[in-house]
Design an enzyme around this catalytic site. Structure first.
Site, short mmCIF file in Angstrom:
data_model
loop_
_atom_site.label_atom_id
_atom_site.label_comp_id
_atom_site.label_asym_id
_atom_site.label_seq_id
_atom_site.Cartn_x
_atom_site.Cartn_y
_atom_site.Cartn_z
N ASP A 282 37.23 66.88 -2.84
CA ASP A 282 36.61 65.85 -1.28
C ASP A 282 36.42 64.98 -1.58
O ASP A 282 34.76 64.91 -0.88
CB ASP A 282 36.78 66.31 0.28
CG ASP A 282 36.27 65.81 1.44
OD1 ASP A 282 37.75 65.11 1.71
OD2 ASP A 282 35.43 66.47 2.39
N SER B 65 30.64 64.40 8.35
CA SER B 65 31.30 64.40 6.64
C SER B 65 30.58 62.59 6.16
O SER B 65 30.77 62.32 6.99
CB SER B 65 32.45 64.64 7.63
OG SER B 65 32.24 65.40 7.74
N HIS C 149 38.76 62.80 3.13
CA HIS C 149 39.06 63.15 4.30
C HIS C 149 38.51 62.81 5.65
O HIS C 149 40.07 62.70 6.62
CB HIS C 149 38.93 65.02 4.73
CG HIS C 149 37.05 64.96 5.57
ND1 HIS C 149 36.01 65.78 5.09
CD2 HIS C 149 36.77 65.53 6.63
CE1 HIS C 149 35.36 65.46 5.51
NE2 HIS C 149 35.39 65.23 6.52
#
Length: 705
Positions: A548, A651, A485
């Site tokens: 992801d 992230s 992402h």
């Protein structure tokens, strides 16, 4: 000449007195030609008394006189002492006739023709005075008849006699020539050249008597690498009691010398065996005009000359039947050695060997290919059979495969060539001890303790990303792994442009490695961009944040240092290994998360690298606590009471666990993916379960090669 039986009448010489009333009439008549008639005077009337009449008959040369009496009537007397017909040859009386053939009285000629031995015959008629009766005399016919000289002693010919009218001639068998005497036959046995390695030599007509006037010679010539062994199987040549072989003889030329003459028999002094030192030998045989004995029979063999002694090379072998001319020596080497020189050598006529003497040299496997980030060592740089090389890697790398390789007999190196891969999951700088207080954001990490940490900054305004940051983990010199992402356009505003869910351009991403404090000049820091490779798994679900994970390929590889090193990929981790207690902080189940994200949910990002220790939680517990779906590609960590967690800006960063209890080596167990807020009570952080993507990562990065 034909042999004719010659009858001769014995004439008794008597002395008597002739009473004659008139003198004796004597006359000689010469008859020549091929035929004729002769008769007594007045025939067929009575012949006169006291008459001596002679006919000298001569026919052409090569013929004889054939005389036949057709009428014969003479006075008959004892031994024909009165009237008589006599026949002479060469002055010698051979027949004597008188009487009357009709009555059978007296010695009258028979009905057969009388034939001379040569071409002349003398017929003589004599009458005395004592005839009391009247006799008519005789009449005879002569013809010239051809003489068959071949009937008598084969006409003097040694081989064949051929008669013709008026003479004869001689001829010879095949391989003979007629001698100048016209009767003898000379064997054609000169200038014989023999080149076979073995053969038999015989005198003409052997074992029958050899002919006269023979002059034979045999020259044996074999290849220069041979000598000649001559053995006489039989020997019988006319000799002489006084020696010297004056009649028939054999001479031998060999080794530059002539020996002989030889004659006699096998029981006498004769050359039973001769061995030459060279490759030529000559025999010369002579016989006089007379037929001789059975001659000789000899057998020769060409014997190869010996060559110099040779031997097998060291670490090799030699195959050869004999060390003699014409033999081929075949060389070979033991396993692991190769022949240098002649593999085959021929023994030559001069006793030497062709080619060059070979040696067996150890097989050379050749200088091995170097390996990246490593090298090899070899004793004295020797890459031949049985020698070994040892590989070692540069600092920060480890060897995969056998460190030692051996040069094999087939010229190849044993084992697969090893290679060096970065030593993963280790740091020169140990991390801090895990904090026990529940502080949101954890604590500042020791500088350099997590050398695989990568800071990512995205500047892609078109995708709604302008200065956004994420974390990443270095897998090797070329690849960085992060959350999918982080490199995906997720702003709702992109739906209209069709860019929603698309990967952002790689040239909009900057990677910083070896960094501890942001925006600080540090010689350990390295920046890189990425080329056109951004990979996401096929089953990436951007709505669920499932799978992801993304791979980014650096435009240039980084050089590993103590501050820039890769992390290890994990083995599989079953849920059963995850503690069922959300608050259990047993070291086996404690993950470590790092990043420069926010220290609190509504705070600014940290300027220094932070770390936090969070326990792993079973997916079922995590699903019950969180609102959104927890898939098998996810793993959860945190405290039921909250307090420690990753936050915005973290992230894509790693969630790490030691490879085993007490180990200082770390595996990438998870990738920081999403959560409901930051460190909220009753909520857990969600991470991409890396172990599910090991095959995909290795297939695309060949990270273990």
């Amino acid at each position: 000449m034909a042999i004719y039986l010659r009858a001769r009448l014995v004439l008794a010489f008597l002395t008597f007195t002739l009473y004659a009333t008139s003198s004796v009439q004597a006359e000689t008549i010469r008859l020549e030609g091929t035929h004729g008639i002769l008769s007594s005077p007045n025939f067929p009337h009575p012949y006169t008394i006291n008459t001596d009449l002679t006919w000298n008959i001569t026919v052409p040369e090569g013929r004889r006189v054939s005389l036949e009496f057709t009428e014969f009537d003479l006075e008959n007397s004892w031994e024909c002492e009165s009237d008589v017909v006599t026949i002479l040859e060469n002055g010698t009386e051979v027949y004597r006739f008188c009487g009357n053939r009709k009555t059978g009285n007296g010695a009258t000629p028979a009905g057969e023709a009388i034939k001379s031995a040569a071409n002349n015959m003398i017929v003589s008629f004599h009458s005395d005075h004592s005839d009391l009766l009247r006799y008519t005399g005789f009449r005879a016919i002569f013809v010239a008849e051809d003489i068959n000289e071949c009937e008598n002693d084969n006409g003097g010919c040694v081989h064949y006699c051929h008669n013709y009218i008026g003479g004869h001639y001689c001829s010879c068998k095949e391989f003979y020539l007629l001698h100048e005497d016209g009767a003898s036959c000379v064997a054609q046995c000169s200038s014989n050249t023999l080149t076979d390695l073995t053969d038999i030599i015989k005198t003409p007509e052997y074992p029958d008597k050899y002919p006269g006037y023979s002059d034979c010679d045999w020259t044996i010539t074999v290849a220069e690498g041979y000598v000649i062994e001559l053995v006489f199987n039989d020997f019988e040549i006319e000799d002489h009691p006084d020696g010297g072989c004056p009649y028939d003889s054999l001479m031998i030329e060999a080794n530059g010398q002539t020996t002989g003459p030889f004659c006699g028999t096998t029981t006498a002094d004769w050359p039973q065996q001769i061995t030459t030192s060279g490759h030529e030998l000559k025999l010369t045989f002579h016989s006089d005009r007379l037929l001789g004995l059975k001659g000789f029979k000899a057998t020769y063999h060409a014997i190869p000359k010996p060559c110099d002694a040779i031997q097998a090379p060291v670490n090799g072998r030699l195959t050869v039947e004999e060390l003699v001319y014409g033999q081929i020596a075949i060389y070979g080497c033991s396993s692991g050695y190769e022949l240098v020189g002649s593999s085959e050598r021929a023994c030559m006529a001069d006793g030497s060997w062709s080619g060059t003497e070979p040696t067996c040299l150890a097989v050379n496997c050749g200088e091995p290919t170097t390996i990246s980030n490593g090298d090899y060592t070899s004793a004295a740089n020797d890459y031949t059979y049985t020698n070994t090389i040892t590989y070692q890697c540069n600092d920060l790398y480890q060897l995969v495969g056998e460190a030692t390789r051996t040069c094999q007999a087939d010229g190849t190196w044993s084992e697969e060539q090893p290679y060096c891969i970065p030593i993963c999951g280790q740091s020169k700088f140990p991390p801090r001890e895990a904090q026990r207080s529940r502080i949101v954001g954890g604590q500042e990490a020791n500088e350099g303790s997590w050398p695989w940490m990568v800071h990512l900054q995205m500047r892609a305004p078109t995708f709604g990303l302008d200065g956004n940051t994420c974390g990443g983990s270095l897998l090797n010199e070329y690849w960085v792994v992060t959350a999918a992402h982080c490199v995906t356009g997720l702003s709702d505003s992109l739906r209209r442009s069709g860019l929603y869910g698309a990967t952002i351009p790689t040239n909009s991403i900057t990677a910083t490695l070896g960094m501890h404090t942001r925006d600080q000049q540090d010689p350990n820091v390295v920046q890189r961009t990425f080329d056109g490779v951004v990979l996401r798994p096929p089953d990436y679900d951007l709505e669920l944040y499932d799978a992801d994970i993304a791979l980014l390929h650096l435009s240039q590889p980084v050089q590993l240092t103590e501050r820039i090193r890769p992390i290890c990929l994990p083995g599989t981790l079953d849920d059963e290994e995850v503690s069922s207690s959300v608050n259990d902080e047993d070291d086996n189940d404690i993950g470590i998360i790092i990043g420069w994200g926010r220290l609190h949910e509504f705070n600014v990002a940290s300027s220094t690298l932070q770390e936090a220790y969070v326990p792993l939680v079973e997916n079922t517990v995590c699903q019950d606590a969180n609102t959104y779906t927890i898939t098998d590609h996810m793993i959860c960590a945190g405290f039921e009471t909250g307090g420690r967690d990753a936050c915005q800006g973290d992230s894509g960063g790693p969630m790490m666990l030691p490879t085993e209890v007490g180990s200082s080596t770390y595996d990438l167990k998870g990738i920081i993916s999403w959560g409901e807020g930051c460190a909220r009570a009753g909520r857990y952080g969600v991470y991409t379960r890396v172990e599910n993507f090991i095959d995909w990562i290795e297939e695309n990065t060949r990270i273990n090669r």
